[in-house]
Write a protein that holds these residues in place. Sequence first.
Motif, short mmCIF file in Angstrom:
data_model
loop_
_atom_site.label_atom_id
_atom_site.label_comp_id
_atom_site.label_asym_id
_atom_site.label_seq_id
_atom_site.Cartn_x
_atom_site.Cartn_y
_atom_site.Cartn_z
N ALA A 160 0.83 -1.20 0.00
CA ALA A 160 0.00 0.00 0.00
C ALA A 160 0.88 1.26 0.00
O ALA A 160 0.65 2.19 -0.79
N SER A 161 1.90 1.30 0.87
CA SER A 161 2.73 2.51 0.91
C SER A 161 3.62 2.60 -0.33
O SER A 161 3.85 3.69 -0.86
N ILE A 162 4.08 1.47 -0.81
CA ILE A 162 4.93 1.47 -2.01
C ILE A 162 4.15 2.04 -3.21
O ILE A 162 4.66 2.86 -3.98
N THR A 163 2.91 1.60 -3.34
CA THR A 163 2.06 2.10 -4.42
C THR A 163 1.92 3.62 -4.35
O THR A 163 2.08 4.33 -5.35
N LYS A 164 1.66 4.11 -3.15
CA LYS A 164 1.49 5.56 -2.98
C LYS A 164 2.78 6.30 -3.28
O LYS A 164 2.78 7.40 -3.84
N LYS A 165 3.91 5.74 -2.87
CA LYS A 165 5.20 6.38 -3.12
C LYS A 165 5.49 6.45 -4.62
O LYS A 165 5.98 7.45 -5.12
#
Length: 252
Positions: free
Chosen positions: A108-113
């Motif tokens: 989830a955080s990787i996608t947002k980054k």
Amino acid sequence: MRKKIVAGNWKMNKNLSEGLSLIEGIKSGLTAAHKGVDVIVSPPYVSLTEAVKAAAGSAVKVSAQNCHQEENGAYTGEISTGMIKAIGVEYVIIGHSERRQYFNENSASITKKINSALAKGLTPIYCNGEVKEERESGKHFEVVKRQMNDELFHLSAEEVKKVVIAYEPVWAIGTGLTASPEQAQEIHAYLRKLLTDKYGEAVAESISILYGGSCKPDNAKEIFSKKDVDGGLIGGAALKAEDFLAIIAAFN
Ligand code: PGA
């Protein structure tokens, strides 16, 4: 033609003056033998501004090692993609296994980054790869497929073309163990097939896929000779100009 790329990931190594000396060493050692290869260094955050200045006018480009996905706000200790872009940095490493392992990064955080980096005009160097147990139980294809689906395949074709992928088997990072050139090729070809199935051949053929994990001067040539390996993300061997330059020269 896909770009050939050798990117150094310095991790938490080199203070400012050590980092600047390393950049000087790389710059002064670059010769015709290194032509046609995009050379990237990734110093710690505190050195990025000076690294950009030191690299200016040379073939060396600068990457951050991480970013935060939000634009601004109450996120003590974090740095946004906009801040990174504003000082002239061009790349950002996202999803490195050490961030996944020690800092709870997830899909989830990787996608947002990745989204945040692309929105600011930074090139994400997106890392994936399996851990030892997954390799040993034959799950490596399944693992990278899940990572690509969960972390990259929300992008449009136009967006994904701007991403550099780094396949980094976690069991090979900093361990001295390396994927054999055949193991690297096999996974790189698989990643490219996943890209082809999702975005078509022209897009898949345009994306550089780097290998990372104990890549050194003595094994780089064989690994880089493989059809779907477009370069390397280098940790330990990126900390000495001589070794890093030898790895870049391995393309010839
Ligand atoms: P290593 O690190 O070359 O020291 O194995 C690679 C990486 O973590 O990107």
